[in-house]
Every structure is written in structure tokens, then in C-alpha cells.
Design a protein around this motif. Structure first.
Motif, short mmCIF file in Angstrom:
data_model
loop_
_atom_site.label_atom_id
_atom_site.label_comp_id
_atom_site.label_asym_id
_atom_site.label_seq_id
_atom_site.Cartn_x
_atom_site.Cartn_y
_atom_site.Cartn_z
N ILE A 41 58.85 19.24 -118.06
CA ILE A 41 59.09 18.46 -116.63
C ILE A 41 59.82 17.35 -116.75
CG2 ILE A 41 56.99 17.20 -116.82
CD1 ILE A 41 56.25 17.89 -113.79
N GLY A 42 60.65 17.34 -115.57
CA GLY A 42 61.59 16.12 -115.64
C GLY A 42 60.88 14.62 -115.12
N ASP A 43 59.73 14.47 -116.19
CA ASP A 43 59.23 13.09 -116.05
C ASP A 43 60.17 12.11 -116.53
OD1 ASP A 43 57.78 11.21 -114.72
OD2 ASP A 43 55.92 11.72 -115.75
N VAL A 131 65.51 28.83 -109.15
CA VAL A 131 65.29 28.04 -107.90
C VAL A 131 64.06 26.86 -108.36
CG1 VAL A 131 63.58 29.77 -107.05
CG2 VAL A 131 64.57 27.94 -105.51
N TYR A 132 64.22 25.74 -107.81
CA TYR A 132 62.91 24.85 -107.89
C TYR A 132 61.91 25.46 -107.42
CZ TYR A 132 60.80 20.35 -107.10
OH TYR A 132 59.81 19.23 -107.01
N PRO A 133 60.71 25.55 -108.06
CA PRO A 133 59.72 26.31 -107.38
C PRO A 133 58.94 25.94 -106.09
CG PRO A 133 59.09 25.62 -109.59
CD PRO A 133 60.53 25.24 -109.27
N SER A 237 63.01 9.03 -107.60
CA SER A 237 62.16 9.38 -108.80
C SER A 237 62.95 9.39 -109.94
CB SER A 237 61.61 10.93 -108.59
OG SER A 237 60.50 10.91 -107.76
N LYS A 238 64.13 10.17 -110.12
CA LYS A 238 64.70 10.07 -111.40
C LYS A 238 65.93 8.95 -111.38
CE LYS A 238 62.15 13.72 -111.61
NZ LYS A 238 62.48 15.32 -111.16
N THR A 239 66.46 8.68 -110.01
CA THR A 239 67.42 7.74 -109.96
C THR A 239 66.81 6.24 -110.45
OG1 THR A 239 68.11 8.60 -107.99
CG2 THR A 239 68.84 6.61 -108.43
N ILE A 376 66.52 28.81 -121.04
CA ILE A 376 65.45 27.60 -120.89
C ILE A 376 66.09 26.39 -120.47
CG2 ILE A 376 63.72 28.46 -122.93
CD1 ILE A 376 65.31 26.21 -124.42
N ARG A 377 65.26 25.69 -119.81
CA ARG A 377 66.03 24.26 -119.36
C ARG A 377 65.44 23.06 -120.24
NH1 ARG A 377 63.39 21.09 -114.01
NH2 ARG A 377 62.27 20.54 -115.60
N ILE A 378 66.05 22.32 -120.64
CA ILE A 378 65.62 21.02 -121.37
C ILE A 378 66.10 19.70 -120.33
CG2 ILE A 378 65.99 19.65 -123.40
CD1 ILE A 378 66.72 22.32 -124.91
C1 MLT Z 1 61.24 19.17 -112.55
O1 MLT Z 1 60.88 19.03 -113.80
O2 MLT Z 1 61.65 20.22 -112.20
C2 MLT Z 1 60.90 18.08 -111.56
O3 MLT Z 1 60.37 16.79 -112.38
C3 MLT Z 1 59.56 18.32 -110.79
C4 MLT Z 1 59.85 17.48 -109.44
O4 MLT Z 1 60.69 16.63 -109.17
O5 MLT Z 1 58.80 17.56 -108.75
#
Ligand code: MLT
Length: 398
Positions: A41-43, A131-133, A237-239, A376-378
Motif C-alpha cells: 500500500i502506498g503509505d 484500476v484503483y479499486p 497524502s503522498k505529496t 505486480i506494483r511496487i
Molecule cells: C495505494 O496504495 O494505492 C494508495 O495508497 C491507496 C490510497 O491512496 O487509498
């Protein structure tokens, strides 16, 4: 008698990232000593920028004092933040917005899902696949018909313009999960499609801050005609490390209108405002002061350094995997690296192998849709040390 919303019974048993968390927890329970590297997960891993921390401390102090305490905020968000967003994120790109077109929220995930509240359940929804679920799950909850637009190596993971007329299309660029970006011309083709077909584009630009190529658009409103057909979602969030703090925003231009059954054209801005007033009490004052500080000179310098840090990880991951002979996409203007699994291994098996043999958590492409099978996604959101270590371990289990 109470009845369930049957649409929820059509969902996959678990949300993708919850399923992964469950598998990782089960592995950890069996192997308590395992030193797991989480690139699933993109944390984010880097702390909030000092300018943001100072601003949030000041905001807490204000709330601790009866004279300066803040209660419910304005439904759209505080003007200090809205004005900073317009001045920093849009004006320099020639996009002119008025403050009432910006809605501050608790993040793009909730807004991209909640926007369905104001759209008919009869709308046919197009989503790119993979797609982003969240787009699929929330539209399934809303009982809408979903059509998948394949994104693959042949179309650069940007999807071909559909032959059929769709009512709503979700686009996400830089893309989650493939890390693909779209050119100005490519995005113009989507806007033209939307204008021709009276289709609404829901544009998720949560990762725009990771674009370094000057030719790539950051906002859909850089494209002619987009204000008449698109809503844009943005995130801190990511920015700026707000995955836990929560703050994002959504742009709904005043000129954007869709049909009502009686044939009237209705402005979505007012309808979303109405929805927010009844269902949402805003992001906290403290988060919004923190977000405002992202746009200060110091804040900009600090978040730029953090983004560069993540993009250095992306480079390490890309180059290492390429060196191991794997096919790799994304990771250049996006924090996600999309990797073809070796020898046609299916993505959940490769995910399990990397977890068990390398103790590295990734995300199986198939979790993002049928077209994600075989990938896969990394994420690049780890530390330098963990990114390098993860690559060493992956190499050994190929
Ligand atoms: C992801 O890993 O796709 C994102 O972190 C999830 C999200 O932003 O909700």
C-alpha cells in the motif's frame, strides 16, 4: 424489517489492501522474526515537513485558547487554504479558478467514492483496467454498470478512447497502479470524447506532484474544454505526508453541468455543495493549517526534498529490476513501479513468493483488475535503505 443494500453483496469479500494486510499479518504470525519490507500500500514513510508540523502546532495552540478556538469550519474549507491552492497549483499553469470551485476534503479516496452520491445509479461508468479499486467498489455499492477500458503495454497504459458512449469515466494520471502518465494530446482526446458524448470525466490527480517532465499536464483543466466536462481530485497524502493527517480537495467548475431526467442542465458545483453541507463537516482546522503550510516557501522546499527522496527510491527500484532482466513501467513521473512478473507467473503467486522468500510486500496486479494479471506494483514510498535491501532480496528469489 431491515434489508441490506444488496449491492454490497456483489463486492469482493475484502478491499484489496485489507486482503494484503491480512495475508501479511498471517505470514508475520507464523514467522514472528521476519523482517518485512512493506512496498505494498502506498503509505508514506517520511515524516511531515517541519513547516507543516509548526503550522499544526500553532493551530493546536489556537484551539487551546478560548479567544482563538475554532469549531465547525466553512463547508467548502477555509479560504486561507483555498486561496493558497488556487495561487500555487493552478494560476501558474494558466488555470483560473474561483474559490467556490474548490472543496477541501479529508482526501481524494473519500471524494472519488462519495461523488457517486450526486450521480444517477443509471449512469454507465467507464474505468481504466487496471484500476484503483475505490472507483470500482464505490460504483458497485451504488449499483452502477461498470465497463472496463483495457490499459496495456500497447497503449502505454493510458487506455484507448472507447467506441461506446459512456456516461462517466474515471481517469487517474499519473496512474495508480501503473505509474503511467498521459500527454497533453492524449488527455485532449479524452476531453474531446467527453464533450462529444456528454460524458463526465472524474480525474484523479492525486500524484501530480510527482511529475517532473514539463510536457506532462498536472491538471485536466490545462486542456481546452475540460471545465465543461471534468471534476478533478487532488490529495496532500503522498505529496506532503498526509496519509494519516487527511486532507485533499476537489475542483468542480461552475460551468460543469449534467442532465436531469426532466431535461434541465444542472450545475454539479451547487449539488456537491448541497451534499457536503448535509453529509460532511470538513477537514479539521488543524489539518487545513498544515496543508496551507505546504504552500509556504519553506514548505515547498521541504516537500520537494521528500518527493525527490521517493523518486530516488523509484530509480533504485526501476534500475535494479531492469538489471535483473524484468520488464518495468512507470516510476519516472509517478511513485509506482509496475513490473511484469517473470515467466508468466500469476500475480498473486508472485506476490506470495516475494512475501515468503524475500519478506517483501508488493501489490499483485490482478488485485487492480483483470488487465493487471501478470504484473505486480511496487511503491517508492519506503526508505532508501529498505528499497535497496528489498531489491537485494528480490534478486535472490528470481
Ligand atoms: C495505494 O496504495 O494505492 C494508495 O495508497 C491507496 C490510497 O491512496 O487509498
Amino acid at each position: 424489517m431491515a434489508y441490506i443494500n444488496e449491492n454490497f453483496l456483489k463486492l469482493q469479500h475484502r478491499y484489496l489492501f485489507a486482503e494484503i494486510a491480512k495475508r501479511v499479518a498471517a505470514y508475520k504470525a507464523e514467522n514472528p522474526q521476519a523482517d518485512i519490507i512493506r512496498l505494498g500500500i502506498g503509505d508514506v514513510t517520511q515524516p511531515l515537513a517541519p513547516a507543516v508540523v509548526e503550522a499544526m502546532h500553532r493551530a493546536v495552540d489556537e484551539c487551546a485558547n478560548g479567544e482563538t478556538f475554532r469549531g465547525y469550519g466553512p463547508e467548502h474549507g477555509y479560504n486561507f487554504l483555498i486561496e493558497a491552492i488556487i495561487a500555487h497549483d493552478f494560476e501558474p499553469r494558466g488555470v483560473h479558478l474561483t474559490p467556490d470551485e474548490v472543496f477541501i476534503s479529508d482526501g481524494a479516496k473519500s471524494d472519488t467514492g462519495n461523488i457517486g452520491d450526486i450521480l444517477s445509479s443509471a449512469n454507465v461508468i467507464g474505468v481504466t483496467d487496471p484500476v484503483y479499486p475505490v472507483y470500482v467498489d464505490t460504483n458497485t455499492m451504488g449499483g452502477r454498470d461498470i465497463r472496463y477500458i483495457p490499459c496495456n503495454e500497447a497503449n502505454g497504459f493510458t487506455g484507448d478512447i472507447p467506441a461506446e458512449k459512456l456516461d462517466v469515466v474515471y481517469l487517474c494520471f499519473p496512474n495508480n497502479p501503473t505509474g503511467a502518465v498521459i500527454t497533453r494530446e492524449g488527455l485532449q482526446r479524452w476531453v474531446d470524447y467527453a464533450l462529444r458524448n456528454d460524458c463526465l470525466i472524474l480525474y484523479d490527480a492525486a500524484y501530480e506532484a510527482f511529475i517532473s517532465d514539463a510536457a506532462i499536464p498536472h491538471s485536466i483543466y490545462e486542456i481546452e474544454g475540460a471545465k465543461q466536462c471534468a471534476i478533478e481530485f487532488r490529495s496532500f497524502s503522498k505529496t506532503a505526508g498526509f496519509t494519516g493527517v487527511r486532507c485533499g480537495y476537489t475542483i468542480i467548475p461552475n460551468e460543469l453541468k449534467v442532465n436531469s431526467l426532466s431535461g434541465e442542465r444542472v450545475a454539479l458545483n451547487g449539488i456537491w455543495d448541497r451534499r457536503q453541507c448535509s453529509k460532511f463537516n470538513g477537514a479539521s482546522y488543524i489539518s487545513q493549517r498544515g496543508a496551507e503550510a505546504v504552500f509556504s516557501a519553506e514548505g515547498q522546499k521541504q516537500i520537494r526534498a521528500t518527493i525527490d527522496y521517493y523518486m530516488a527510491n523509484a530509480r533504485i527500484i526501476r534500475q535494479s529490476l531492469q538489471g535483473f532482466g524484468l520488464q518495468v513501467f512507470g516510476g519516472e513521473n509517478a511513485p509506482y513501479i509496475w513490473v511484469r512478473t517473470p515467466n508468466g507467473t500469476d500475480s498473486w503467486s508472485f506476490f506470495d513468493r516475494l512475501l515468503r522468500e524475500a519478506q517483501v510486500v508488493t501489490t499483485p496486479g490482478a488485485g487492480f483488475g483483470a488487465a493487471g494479471e501478470g504484473y505486480i506494483r511496487i511503491t517508492a514510498f519506503g526508505t532508501h535503505k529498505s528499497s535497496i535491501e528489498a531489491m537485494d532480496r528480490v534478486k535472490k528469489c528470481l
